[in-house]
Design a protein around this motif. Structure first.
Motif, PDB file in Angstrom:
ATOM      1  N   GLN A  43       8.858 -31.320  -2.872  1.00 29.46           N
ATOM      2  CA  GLN A  43       8.557 -30.135  -2.054  1.00 29.46           C
ATOM      3  C   GLN A  43       7.631 -29.171  -2.790  1.00 29.46           C
ATOM      4  O   GLN A  43       7.824 -27.955  -2.804  1.00 29.46           O
ATOM      5  CB  GLN A  43       9.848 -29.430  -1.629  1.00 29.46           C
ATOM      6  CG  GLN A  43      10.745 -30.300  -0.740  1.00 29.46           C
ATOM      7  CD  GLN A  43      11.977 -29.573  -0.237  1.00 29.46           C
ATOM      8  OE1 GLN A  43      12.631 -28.855  -0.977  1.00 29.46           O
ATOM      9  NE2 GLN A  43      12.295 -29.759   1.033  1.00 29.46           N
ATOM     10  N   ALA A  44       6.601 -29.746  -3.409  1.00 27.95           N
ATOM     11  CA  ALA A  44       5.610 -28.954  -4.142  1.00 27.95           C
ATOM     12  C   ALA A  44       4.530 -28.447  -3.191  1.00 27.95           C
ATOM     13  O   ALA A  44       4.442 -28.867  -2.033  1.00 27.95           O
ATOM     14  CB  ALA A  44       4.988 -29.810  -5.238  1.00 27.95           C
ATOM     15  N   GLU A  45       3.696 -27.559  -3.697  1.00 32.85           N
ATOM     16  CA  GLU A  45       2.622 -26.961  -2.899  1.00 32.85           C
ATOM     17  C   GLU A  45       1.444 -27.938  -2.822  1.00 32.85           C
ATOM     18  O   GLU A  45       0.685 -28.106  -3.775  1.00 32.85           O
ATOM     19  CB  GLU A  45       2.177 -25.633  -3.532  1.00 32.85           C
ATOM     20  CG  GLU A  45       1.005 -24.946  -2.832  1.00 32.85           C
ATOM     21  CD  GLU A  45       1.262 -24.710  -1.355  1.00 32.85           C
ATOM     22  OE1 GLU A  45       0.693 -25.466  -0.535  1.00 32.85           O
ATOM     23  OE2 GLU A  45       2.019 -23.768  -1.039  1.00 32.85           O
ATOM     24  N   PHE A  82     -16.737 -25.376  -7.933  1.00 39.38           N
ATOM     25  CA  PHE A  82     -16.973 -26.106  -6.686  1.00 39.38           C
ATOM     26  C   PHE A  82     -16.096 -25.576  -5.558  1.00 39.38           C
ATOM     27  O   PHE A  82     -16.575 -25.345  -4.436  1.00 39.38           O
ATOM     28  CB  PHE A  82     -16.705 -27.600  -6.892  1.00 39.38           C
ATOM     29  CG  PHE A  82     -16.547 -28.358  -5.609  1.00 39.38           C
ATOM     30  CD1 PHE A  82     -17.628 -28.553  -4.764  1.00 39.38           C
ATOM     31  CD2 PHE A  82     -15.297 -28.851  -5.221  1.00 39.38           C
ATOM     32  CE1 PHE A  82     -17.477 -29.229  -3.549  1.00 39.38           C
ATOM     33  CE2 PHE A  82     -15.140 -29.527  -4.025  1.00 39.38           C
ATOM     34  CZ  PHE A  82     -16.236 -29.715  -3.181  1.00 39.38           C
ATOM     35  N   LEU A  83     -14.794 -25.385  -5.818  1.00 39.44           N
ATOM     36  CA  LEU A  83     -13.885 -24.927  -4.761  1.00 39.44           C
ATOM     37  C   LEU A  83     -14.279 -23.552  -4.241  1.00 39.44           C
ATOM     38  O   LEU A  83     -14.177 -23.284  -3.037  1.00 39.44           O
ATOM     39  CB  LEU A  83     -12.447 -24.926  -5.281  1.00 39.44           C
ATOM     40  CG  LEU A  83     -11.824 -26.316  -5.498  1.00 39.44           C
ATOM     41  CD1 LEU A  83     -10.491 -26.200  -6.231  1.00 39.44           C
ATOM     42  CD2 LEU A  83     -11.644 -27.047  -4.174  1.00 39.44           C
ATOM     43  N   ARG A  84     -14.748 -22.700  -5.132  1.00 38.93           N
ATOM     44  CA  ARG A  84     -15.235 -21.380  -4.674  1.00 38.93           C
ATOM     45  C   ARG A  84     -16.471 -21.540  -3.795  1.00 38.93           C
ATOM     46  O   ARG A  84     -16.656 -20.797  -2.832  1.00 38.93           O
ATOM     47  CB  ARG A  84     -15.529 -20.479  -5.871  1.00 38.93           C
ATOM     48  CG  ARG A  84     -14.271 -19.918  -6.536  1.00 38.93           C
ATOM     49  CD  ARG A  84     -14.578 -18.713  -7.403  1.00 38.93           C
ATOM     50  NE  ARG A  84     -13.344 -18.055  -7.830  1.00 38.93           N
ATOM     51  CZ  ARG A  84     -12.907 -17.999  -9.089  1.00 38.93           C
ATOM     52  NH1 ARG A  84     -13.609 -18.576 -10.061  1.00 38.93           N
ATOM     53  NH2 ARG A  84     -11.786 -17.386  -9.389  1.00 38.93           N
ATOM     54  N   GLN A  91      -6.173 -17.871  -3.550  1.00 36.63           N
ATOM     55  CA  GLN A  91      -4.788 -17.757  -4.002  1.00 36.63           C
ATOM     56  C   GLN A  91      -4.278 -19.010  -4.725  1.00 36.63           C
ATOM     57  O   GLN A  91      -3.309 -18.957  -5.477  1.00 36.63           O
ATOM     58  CB  GLN A  91      -3.876 -17.479  -2.800  1.00 36.63           C
ATOM     59  CG  GLN A  91      -3.717 -18.660  -1.848  1.00 36.63           C
ATOM     60  CD  GLN A  91      -3.231 -18.257  -0.478  1.00 36.63           C
ATOM     61  OE1 GLN A  91      -3.976 -17.672   0.324  1.00 36.63           O
ATOM     62  NE2 GLN A  91      -1.973 -18.553  -0.190  1.00 36.63           N
ATOM     63  N   TYR A  92      -4.954 -20.155  -4.504  1.00 35.08           N
ATOM     64  CA  TYR A  92      -4.500 -21.406  -5.113  1.00 35.08           C
ATOM     65  C   TYR A  92      -5.286 -21.785  -6.379  1.00 35.08           C
ATOM     66  O   TYR A  92      -4.903 -22.726  -7.077  1.00 35.08           O
ATOM     67  CB  TYR A  92      -4.629 -22.559  -4.117  1.00 35.08           C
ATOM     68  CG  TYR A  92      -3.834 -22.374  -2.851  1.00 35.08           C
ATOM     69  CD1 TYR A  92      -2.444 -22.289  -2.883  1.00 35.08           C
ATOM     70  CD2 TYR A  92      -4.475 -22.284  -1.616  1.00 35.08           C
ATOM     71  CE1 TYR A  92      -1.705 -22.119  -1.713  1.00 35.08           C
ATOM     72  CE2 TYR A  92      -3.740 -22.113  -0.444  1.00 35.08           C
ATOM     73  CZ  TYR A  92      -2.365 -22.027  -0.501  1.00 35.08           C
ATOM     74  OH  TYR A  92      -1.628 -21.857   0.654  1.00 35.08           O
ATOM     75  N   LEU A  93      -6.371 -21.089  -6.656  1.00 35.79           N
ATOM     76  CA  LEU A  93      -7.308 -21.563  -7.675  1.00 35.79           C
ATOM     77  C   LEU A  93      -6.747 -21.541  -9.095  1.00 35.79           C
ATOM     78  O   LEU A  93      -7.008 -22.464  -9.886  1.00 35.79           O
ATOM     79  CB  LEU A  93      -8.608 -20.755  -7.614  1.00 35.79           C
ATOM     80  CG  LEU A  93      -9.404 -20.886  -6.309  1.00 35.79           C
ATOM     81  CD1 LEU A  93     -10.746 -20.178  -6.429  1.00 35.79           C
ATOM     82  CD2 LEU A  93      -9.606 -22.341  -5.918  1.00 35.79           C
TER      83      LEU A  93
END
Length: 208
Positions: A43-45, A82-84, A91-93
């Motif tokens: 049950q991880a994010e 890249f994600l940015r 909030q997840y970075l």
């Protein structure tokens, strides 16, 4: 939520993974599948686990490179840039950065979050079993290392030296990975795959 970003992550990996045969898109997809399986049980994010699994090797120096130990940290930095660029939720970075930077054995960082532990387990599991044997031989072949020592194939009366012989890497690292797993499912899969590798070594001993 991550599903809308998955195609972009895959395209980024295809364009940026340029190291060895064992670190390719197939490796990434296996790690993603393992990480997904473990994360659902724990049950991880998933919005942390999945991008971290997809991007964990977006930068990976060759095995014999002077900066090898910094691969995971530099991959984490590159992944966040890249994600940015694709507007992944901020909030997840931080958690993604940690999960990537802590995934590697050679990096020496401790996985402090559940999500980081899952990505670490998934990546290490792909070094075990039938796939693990094949990947080990792929890398060693690129480095032009022989399969085993002609005098002492299984390092019975000599020091293990995986810089010289492929099979030595089993004893130096691969057979020890099961003990380092963080999650119960990771341990279960690792033990099963380790037993297969041990049976491979027993068969090899009959043939050399």
């Amino acid at each position: 939520m991550f599903s809308q970003y998955q195609q972009q992550c895959e395209e980024f990996i295809v364009a940026n993974m340029k190291t060895d045969l064992a670190h390719d898109l197939l490796h990434v997809k296996r790690v993603v599948a393992l990480a997904t399986q473990i994360a659902k049980g724990e049950q991880a994010e998933l919005n942390v686990v999945l991008p971290a699994a997809w991007l964990h090797d977006c930068l990976s120096y060759p095995k014999n490179h002077a900066l090898r130990s910094l691969s995971s940290l530099h991959a984490a930095d590159k992944a966040i840039i890249f994600l940015r660029s694709i507007d992944y939720p901020e909030q997840y970075l931080l958690a993604i950065h940690h999960a990537i930077s802590a995934h590697s054995v050679s990096g020496g960082l401790v996985a402090d979050t559940l999500e980081a532990k899952i990505v670490q387990d998934a990546d290490r599991l792909d070094a075990l079993g039938a796939i693990g044997i094949a990947r080990c031989i792929q890398v060693s072949s690129q480095l032009q290392r022989p399969l085993y020592s002609p005098e002492d194939a299984f390092a019975v009366d000599r020091e293990v030296d995986d810089q010289r012989f492929t099979i030595d890497h089993f004893y130096k690292k691969l057979l020890t990975l099961a003990a380092s797993m963080n999650t119960e499912l990771g341990k279960e899969i690792a033990l099963q795959r380790t037993r297969f590798m041990e049976s491979y070594l027993k068969q090899l001993a009959l043939e050399v």
